[in-house]
Design a protein around this motif. Structure first.
Motif, mmCIF file in Angstrom:
data_model
loop_
_atom_site.group_PDB
_atom_site.id
_atom_site.type_symbol
_atom_site.label_atom_id
_atom_site.label_comp_id
_atom_site.label_asym_id
_atom_site.label_seq_id
_atom_site.Cartn_x
_atom_site.Cartn_y
_atom_site.Cartn_z
ATOM 1 N N MET A 1 7.684 3.159 -9.424
ATOM 2 C CA MET A 1 7.592 3.251 -7.979
ATOM 3 C C MET A 1 8.935 3.747 -7.429
ATOM 4 S SD MET A 1 6.741 0.331 -5.131
ATOM 5 C CE MET A 1 8.143 -0.728 -5.317
ATOM 6 N N THR A 2 8.878 4.718 -6.546
ATOM 7 C CA THR A 2 10.079 5.204 -5.877
ATOM 8 C C THR A 2 10.206 4.477 -4.549
ATOM 9 O OG1 THR A 2 9.903 7.367 -6.913
ATOM 10 C CG2 THR A 2 11.217 7.238 -4.920
ATOM 11 N N THR A 3 11.366 3.864 -4.336
ATOM 12 C CA THR A 3 11.590 3.173 -3.076
ATOM 13 C C THR A 3 12.543 3.964 -2.200
ATOM 14 O OG1 THR A 3 13.468 1.851 -3.858
ATOM 15 C CG2 THR A 3 11.265 0.909 -4.159
ATOM 16 N N VAL A 4 12.410 3.757 -0.905
ATOM 17 C CA VAL A 4 13.313 4.363 0.065
ATOM 18 C C VAL A 4 13.903 3.239 0.905
ATOM 19 C CG1 VAL A 4 12.056 6.539 0.147
ATOM 20 C CG2 VAL A 4 11.502 4.767 1.790
ATOM 21 N N ILE A 5 15.121 3.454 1.327
ATOM 22 C CA ILE A 5 15.750 2.550 2.273
ATOM 23 C C ILE A 5 15.930 3.388 3.532
ATOM 24 C CG2 ILE A 5 17.660 0.969 2.705
ATOM 25 C CD1 ILE A 5 18.155 1.104 -0.400
ATOM 26 N N GLN A 6 15.351 2.917 4.621
ATOM 27 C CA GLN A 6 15.308 3.737 5.825
ATOM 28 C C GLN A 6 15.425 2.887 7.076
ATOM 29 O OE1 GLN A 6 11.460 5.628 6.208
ATOM 30 N NE2 GLN A 6 10.413 3.860 5.356
ATOM 31 N N ALA A 7 15.904 3.519 8.123
ATOM 32 C CA ALA A 7 15.908 2.891 9.440
ATOM 33 C C ALA A 7 14.710 3.442 10.192
ATOM 34 C CB ALA A 7 17.210 3.197 10.183
ATOM 35 N N ASP A 8 13.768 2.563 10.492
ATOM 36 C CA ASP A 8 12.614 2.970 11.288
ATOM 37 C C ASP A 8 12.433 1.954 12.406
ATOM 38 O OD1 ASP A 8 11.282 0.768 10.147
ATOM 39 O OD2 ASP A 8 10.105 1.989 8.781
ATOM 40 N N GLY A 9 11.365 2.034 13.135
ATOM 41 C CA GLY A 9 11.167 1.162 14.281
ATOM 42 C C GLY A 9 11.255 -0.327 13.966
ATOM 43 N N ALA A 10 11.028 -0.683 12.718
ATOM 44 C CA ALA A 10 11.115 -2.087 12.304
ATOM 45 C C ALA A 10 12.540 -2.489 11.940
ATOM 46 C CB ALA A 10 10.179 -2.334 11.123
ATOM 47 N N GLY A 11 13.458 -1.527 11.931
ATOM 48 C CA GLY A 11 14.840 -1.782 11.511
ATOM 49 C C GLY A 11 15.093 -1.132 10.166
ATOM 50 N N VAL A 12 16.138 -1.560 9.480
ATOM 51 C CA VAL A 12 16.432 -1.013 8.155
ATOM 52 C C VAL A 12 15.601 -1.788 7.146
ATOM 53 C CG1 VAL A 12 18.195 -0.564 6.405
ATOM 54 C CG2 VAL A 12 18.760 -0.313 8.830
ATOM 55 N N VAL A 13 14.752 -1.057 6.423
ATOM 56 C CA VAL A 13 13.817 -1.659 5.477
ATOM 57 C C VAL A 13 13.845 -0.891 4.159
ATOM 58 C CG1 VAL A 13 12.272 -2.516 7.281
ATOM 59 C CG2 VAL A 13 11.877 -0.250 6.304
ATOM 60 N N GLU A 14 13.440 -1.574 3.100
ATOM 61 C CA GLU A 14 13.215 -0.905 1.816
ATOM 62 C C GLU A 14 11.726 -0.951 1.561
ATOM 63 O OE1 GLU A 14 14.935 -0.537 -2.718
ATOM 64 O OE2 GLU A 14 15.623 -2.196 -1.470
ATOM 65 N N SER A 15 11.151 0.204 1.293
ATOM 66 C CA SER A 15 9.710 0.296 1.108
ATOM 67 C C SER A 15 9.396 1.409 0.111
ATOM 68 C CB SER A 15 9.015 0.552 2.452
ATOM 69 O OG SER A 15 9.570 1.690 3.085
ATOM 70 N N ASP A 16 8.135 1.582 -0.160
ATOM 71 C CA ASP A 16 7.694 2.625 -1.082
ATOM 72 C C ASP A 16 7.780 3.995 -0.411
ATOM 73 O OD1 ASP A 16 4.969 4.171 -2.310
ATOM 74 O OD2 ASP A 16 6.299 3.186 -3.745
ATOM 75 N N LEU A 17 8.060 5.005 -1.196
ATOM 76 C CA LEU A 17 8.136 6.377 -0.688
ATOM 77 C C LEU A 17 6.869 6.774 0.063
ATOM 78 C CD1 LEU A 17 9.555 9.136 -0.508
ATOM 79 C CD2 LEU A 17 8.658 9.651 -2.789
ATOM 80 N N SER A 18 5.736 6.231 -0.346
ATOM 81 C CA SER A 18 4.469 6.589 0.309
ATOM 82 C C SER A 18 4.436 6.161 1.778
ATOM 83 C CB SER A 18 3.284 5.977 -0.444
ATOM 84 O OG SER A 18 3.356 4.562 -0.387
ATOM 85 N N SER A 19 5.372 5.302 2.204
ATOM 86 C CA SER A 19 5.403 4.877 3.604
ATOM 87 C C SER A 19 5.981 5.945 4.524
ATOM 88 C CB SER A 19 6.229 3.592 3.748
ATOM 89 O OG SER A 19 7.601 3.846 3.505
ATOM 90 N N VAL A 20 6.570 6.987 3.947
ATOM 91 C CA VAL A 20 7.164 8.062 4.738
ATOM 92 C C VAL A 20 6.121 9.161 4.903
ATOM 93 C CG1 VAL A 20 9.039 9.742 4.904
ATOM 94 C CG2 VAL A 20 9.441 7.531 3.796
ATOM 95 N N GLY A 21 5.810 9.512 6.128
ATOM 96 C CA GLY A 21 4.801 10.529 6.391
ATOM 97 C C GLY A 21 5.390 11.917 6.529
ATOM 98 N N GLY A 22 4.524 12.899 6.489
ATOM 99 C CA GLY A 22 4.932 14.289 6.687
ATOM 100 C C GLY A 22 5.362 14.970 5.400
ATOM 101 N N ALA A 23 5.717 16.234 5.517
ATOM 102 C CA ALA A 23 6.248 16.990 4.383
ATOM 103 C C ALA A 23 7.663 16.496 4.105
ATOM 104 C CB ALA A 23 6.256 18.480 4.711
ATOM 105 N N LEU A 24 8.035 16.434 2.834
ATOM 106 C CA LEU A 24 9.325 15.863 2.454
ATOM 107 C C LEU A 24 10.213 16.870 1.739
ATOM 108 C CD1 LEU A 24 8.037 12.441 1.047
ATOM 109 C CD2 LEU A 24 8.918 12.915 3.331
ATOM 110 N N THR A 25 11.507 16.754 1.995
ATOM 111 C CA THR A 25 12.541 17.526 1.310
ATOM 112 C C THR A 25 13.543 16.515 0.771
ATOM 113 O OG1 THR A 25 12.319 19.389 2.825
ATOM 114 C CG2 THR A 25 14.380 19.253 1.588
#
Length: 168
Positions: A1-25
């Motif tokens: 599983m690939t995880t991402v650490i990101q700041a989104d509306g919920a704050g800074v979270v670690e989640s699965d890459l599949s939680s990121v929408g759209g085309a990715l670079t």
């Protein structure tokens, strides 16, 4: 599983890459960025709040004359691109930003490319790599509109995040 650490509306979270929408670079950071330090910073910020006030400040800056720059942010909060830029800085990559807390995703993408970052595929991801989403939806549309008003080079980039882990 690939995880991402990101700041989104919920704050800074670690989640699965599949939680990121759209085309990715995905970009491998330029020389000097130590991946383990980049990820350590990112993980250390999990739980921090999202910088809604910072987003509002950026919107005001885009819509007003440049001499009326009034950066506003609440301490201890992050927007996605400032979070990723600061993680890279903690990792050892320095880029001179006018205000690191108000770096947009497009600015971060182009700053990385200008200093030697290379694009990588999803199957070649490593912890510490930086991802960018070219998304859809109302928030992505508003960010793209603001970036076009600000004449940014790529008005389609609306999210940045750190790769936390890859594999099984």
């Amino acid at each position: 599983m690939t995880t991402v650490i990101q700041a989104d509306g919920a704050g800074v979270v670690e989640s699965d890459l599949s939680s990121v929408g759209g085309a990715l670079t995905f970009l491998r950071p330029p020389a000097g960025a130590e991946p383990s330090r980049t990820v350590a910073f990112a993980r250390g910020e999990v739980g921090a709040h999202y910088g809604f006030l910072t987003i509002g400040s950026i919107a005001v800056d885009i819509l007003t004359p440049s001499w009326l720059h009034v950066p506003v942010m609440r301490p201890g909060t992050w927007i996605c691109s400032a979070f990723a830029a600061e993680a890279l800085r903690f990792g050892g990559w320095y880029h001179r930003w006018p205000d690191i807390y108000q770096v947009t995703p497009a600015e971060l993408l182009h700053g990385m490319l200008a200093t030697g970052s290379t694009e990588v595929t999803v199957d070649a991801l490593m912890p510490g790599d930086i991802g960018f989403a070219h998304g859809s939806g109302l928030v992505a549309w508003a960010i793209r509109l603001g970036q076009r008003v600000a004449s940014e080079q790529d008005s389609q980039v609306n999210h940045a995040f750190v790769i936390g882990a890859t594999g099984g």
